[in-house]
Design a protein around this motif. Structure first.
Motif, PDB file in Angstrom:
ATOM      1  N   ARG A  43     -42.863 147.935 -14.459  1.00  0.00           N
ATOM      2  CA  ARG A  43     -44.053 148.007 -15.320  1.00  0.00           C
ATOM      3  C   ARG A  43     -45.163 147.079 -14.857  1.00  0.00           C
ATOM      4  N   GLY A  44     -45.027 146.565 -13.650  1.00  0.00           N
ATOM      5  CA  GLY A  44     -46.024 145.681 -13.075  1.00  0.00           C
ATOM      6  C   GLY A  44     -45.415 144.890 -11.942  1.00  0.00           C
ATOM      7  N   THR A  45     -46.247 144.096 -11.269  1.00  0.00           N
ATOM      8  CA  THR A  45     -45.796 143.320 -10.113  1.00  0.00           C
ATOM      9  C   THR A  45     -46.188 141.859 -10.272  1.00  0.00           C
ATOM     10  N   VAL A  46     -45.225 140.986 -10.055  1.00  0.00           N
ATOM     11  CA  VAL A  46     -45.464 139.545 -10.011  1.00  0.00           C
ATOM     12  C   VAL A  46     -45.927 139.183  -8.607  1.00  0.00           C
ATOM     13  N   LEU A  47     -47.097 138.584  -8.499  1.00  0.00           N
ATOM     14  CA  LEU A  47     -47.564 138.006  -7.245  1.00  0.00           C
ATOM     15  C   LEU A  47     -47.124 136.551  -7.244  1.00  0.00           C
ATOM     16  N   LEU A  48     -46.163 136.225  -6.398  1.00  0.00           N
ATOM     17  CA  LEU A  48     -45.513 134.927  -6.455  1.00  0.00           C
ATOM     18  C   LEU A  48     -46.081 134.017  -5.374  1.00  0.00           C
ATOM     19  N   LEU A 116     -49.679 148.911  -0.263  1.00  0.00           N
ATOM     20  CA  LEU A 116     -48.284 149.297  -0.495  1.00  0.00           C
ATOM     21  C   LEU A 116     -48.078 149.969  -1.850  1.00  0.00           C
ATOM     22  N   ASN A 117     -49.168 150.112  -2.610  1.00  0.00           N
ATOM     23  CA  ASN A 117     -49.100 150.738  -3.943  1.00  0.00           C
ATOM     24  C   ASN A 117     -48.070 150.062  -4.841  1.00  0.00           C
ATOM     25  N   LEU A 118     -48.043 148.736  -4.807  1.00  0.00           N
ATOM     26  CA  LEU A 118     -47.131 148.023  -5.695  1.00  0.00           C
ATOM     27  C   LEU A 118     -47.542 148.282  -7.143  1.00  0.00           C
ATOM     28  N   PRO A 119     -46.540 148.389  -8.030  1.00  0.00           N
ATOM     29  CA  PRO A 119     -46.835 148.772  -9.418  1.00  0.00           C
ATOM     30  C   PRO A 119     -47.836 147.845 -10.088  1.00  0.00           C
ATOM     31  N   ARG A 120     -48.795 148.406 -10.775  1.00  0.00           N
ATOM     32  CA  ARG A 120     -49.780 147.639 -11.527  1.00  0.00           C
ATOM     33  C   ARG A 120     -49.427 147.684 -12.997  1.00  0.00           C
ATOM     34  N   PRO A 121     -49.940 146.687 -13.751  1.00  0.00           N
ATOM     35  CA  PRO A 121     -50.874 145.620 -13.374  1.00  0.00           C
ATOM     36  C   PRO A 121     -50.182 144.502 -12.593  1.00  0.00           C
ATOM     37  N   TYR A 122     -51.016 143.611 -12.033  1.00  0.00           N
ATOM     38  CA  TYR A 122     -50.523 142.470 -11.297  1.00  0.00           C
ATOM     39  C   TYR A 122     -50.559 141.229 -12.190  1.00  0.00           C
ATOM     40  N   PHE A 123     -49.545 140.375 -11.999  1.00  0.00           N
ATOM     41  CA  PHE A 123     -49.437 139.115 -12.724  1.00  0.00           C
ATOM     42  C   PHE A 123     -49.194 137.995 -11.709  1.00  0.00           C
ATOM     43  N   LEU A 124     -49.680 136.818 -12.003  1.00  0.00           N
ATOM     44  CA  LEU A 124     -49.509 135.682 -11.107  1.00  0.00           C
ATOM     45  C   LEU A 124     -48.427 134.744 -11.629  1.00  0.00           C
ATOM     46  N   VAL A 125     -47.483 134.395 -10.748  1.00  0.00           N
ATOM     47  CA  VAL A 125     -46.554 133.293 -10.987  1.00  0.00           C
ATOM     48  C   VAL A 125     -46.735 132.328  -9.824  1.00  0.00           C
ATOM     49  N   ALA A 126     -47.165 131.098 -10.111  1.00  0.00           N
ATOM     50  CA  ALA A 126     -47.540 130.158  -9.058  1.00  0.00           C
ATOM     51  C   ALA A 126     -46.854 128.822  -9.268  1.00  0.00           C
ATOM     52  N   HIS A 127     -46.199 128.336  -8.207  1.00  0.00           N
ATOM     53  CA  HIS A 127     -45.435 127.095  -8.308  1.00  0.00           C
ATOM     54  C   HIS A 127     -46.023 126.009  -7.417  1.00  0.00           C
ATOM     55  N   VAL A 301     -37.164 130.467 -19.629  1.00  0.00           N
ATOM     56  CA  VAL A 301     -38.477 130.503 -18.973  1.00  0.00           C
ATOM     57  C   VAL A 301     -38.758 131.901 -18.451  1.00  0.00           C
ATOM     58  N   PHE A 302     -37.789 132.513 -17.762  1.00  0.00           N
ATOM     59  CA  PHE A 302     -37.976 133.882 -17.282  1.00  0.00           C
ATOM     60  C   PHE A 302     -38.198 134.841 -18.456  1.00  0.00           C
ATOM     61  N   ASP A 303     -37.439 134.661 -19.524  1.00  0.00           N
ATOM     62  CA  ASP A 303     -37.608 135.531 -20.702  1.00  0.00           C
ATOM     63  C   ASP A 303     -39.018 135.419 -21.263  1.00  0.00           C
ATOM     64  N   GLU A 304     -39.498 134.193 -21.408  1.00  0.00           N
ATOM     65  CA  GLU A 304     -40.813 134.008 -22.019  1.00  0.00           C
ATOM     66  C   GLU A 304     -41.924 134.517 -21.109  1.00  0.00           C
ATOM     67  N   ILE A 305     -41.808 134.285 -19.800  1.00  0.00           N
ATOM     68  CA  ILE A 305     -42.829 134.789 -18.880  1.00  0.00           C
ATOM     69  C   ILE A 305     -42.887 136.311 -18.958  1.00  0.00           C
ATOM     70  N   ALA A 306     -41.733 136.960 -18.954  1.00  0.00           N
ATOM     71  CA  ALA A 306     -41.718 138.430 -19.027  1.00  0.00           C
ATOM     72  C   ALA A 306     -42.346 138.923 -20.314  1.00  0.00           C
ATOM     73  N   ARG A 307     -42.058 138.257 -21.432  1.00  0.00           N
ATOM     74  CA  ARG A 307     -42.686 138.650 -22.709  1.00  0.00           C
ATOM     75  C   ARG A 307     -44.193 138.414 -22.648  1.00  0.00           C
ATOM     76  N   PHE A 308     -44.582 137.290 -22.068  1.00  0.00           N
ATOM     77  CA  PHE A 308     -45.991 136.940 -21.976  1.00  0.00           C
ATOM     78  C   PHE A 308     -46.772 137.973 -21.173  1.00  0.00           C
ATOM     79  N   PHE A 309     -46.116 138.524 -20.145  1.00  0.00           N
ATOM     80  CA  PHE A 309     -46.763 139.516 -19.300  1.00  0.00           C
ATOM     81  C   PHE A 309     -46.755 140.918 -19.916  1.00  0.00           C
ATOM     82  N   THR A 310     -46.086 141.102 -21.029  1.00  0.00           N
ATOM     83  CA  THR A 310     -46.040 142.419 -21.646  1.00  0.00           C
ATOM     84  C   THR A 310     -47.356 142.727 -22.327  1.00  0.00           C
TER      85      THR A 310
END
Length: 310
Positions: A43-48, A116-127, A301-310
């Protein structure tokens, strides 16, 4: 855009099965590497955006976590690290000529994601360092719907007695043609290979620490040690510059471990206090890498990020 297949090492702690990697050329002719975990029906792509010294394989387990939550992942080897072009004759010294150069890598990553037609929308995860690069990117209009930062390098943690020497030496050494040397107190070998697990500054998860070591032992080309004086000069200047700019209008959630000892926590607090629509989470017991800490820390943390990106 011309993309060619690149190696992706899946022998040590691989991510999802749907994995591939590509070489891409930046506008200033640097070769970078992209790792793709493209979950079908995502349902989207994380740009890491990884941190300094990191490489795409390190985020295979994170890609698996995002895949389990319905998201594809695209990670990058920044110039100067991973399998991307190294910037110095000594490949173990981390270096960049100017911090905004990383934005050329970001632009290349975005073009590749579209190609590459990665699934949209795009989300940023940056460390960590990726959080510094990512902050400038979203300030300049990166096309993502939301952002999550973990231990972002919006300032570098320096003990009081080291702050003035760090600024003086990082300015002086390049002027006397020694800007490519390692700063005092840093080492040429990767942190995880020379520091014991006990009281390390990255994670409280021994298995994750072993994973980092195993990947570097199996694939020495991924190794990176301390940064150059020029990198330090540029990082200090970039974080100071970004601190003076207003936060963008973008949904944002930021995580910092309660035992963070690598980046400047007051800078994080200050930024998030003034980020309209931004949320700050202090992760109890967490170190620098909350996405690679024990399951009791990283799973929420993964759970909350995924919910946040919904």
């Amino acid at each position: 855009m011309h993309l060619t297949p690149a190696p992706l090492f899946t022998d040590v702690h691989p991510g999802p099965q749907e994995a591939s990697a590509y070489w891409a050329q930046t506008s200033d002719n640097k070769r970078i590497r992209l790792g793709i975990w493209a979950k079908e029906g995502a349902r989207g792509t994380v740009l890491l955006f990884p941190g300094r010294t990191e490489y795409v394989e390190k985020y295979g387990p994170a890609a698996a976590e995002f895949a389990a939550r319905g998201l594809a992942t695209c990670a990058i080897d920044w110039r100067g690290q991973g399998l991307a072009d190294r910037m110095l004759d000594d490949p173990l010294t981390g270096h960049v000529d100017a911090f905004p150069d990383y934005q050329k890598d970001v632009a290349t990553m975005m073009r590749a994601a579209r190609c590459l037609n990665l699934p949209r929308p795009y989300f940023l995860v940056a460390h960590s360092m990726g959080g510094c690069i990512g902050l400038r990117a979203v300030m300049e209009g990166l096309a993502v719907q939301a952002a999550a930062f973990t231990g972002p390098m919006w300032g570098i943690h320096l003990s009081p007695h080291m702050r003035l020497p760090a600024h003086i030496l990082s300015t002086l050494m390049p002027k006397i043609h020694k800007g490519h040397m390692l700063p005092v107190g840093t080492k040429r070998e990767p942190y995880v290979l020379i520091e014991p697990f006990d009281d390390n500054m990255l994670t409280t998860d021994a298995q994750m620490y072993d994973m980092m070591r195993d990947q570097l032992h199996a694939h020495p080309d991924l190794k990176l040690g301390g940064p150059s004086y020029i990198w330090l000069r540029e990082a200090l200047a970039e974080t100071k510059h970004l601190a003076s700019r207003a936060a963008p209008s973008l949904p944002c959630i930021t995580y910092v471990g309660s035992n963070e000892r690598i980046v400047d926590v007051p800078r994080i607090n200050s930024r998030m206090e003034n980020w309209i629509g931004g949320q700050l989470r202090v992760v109890d017991g967490g170190e620098h890498e909350v996405l690679m800490d024990i399951p009791a820390i990283r799973d929420p943390v993964f759970d909350e990020i995924a919910r946040f990106f919904t």
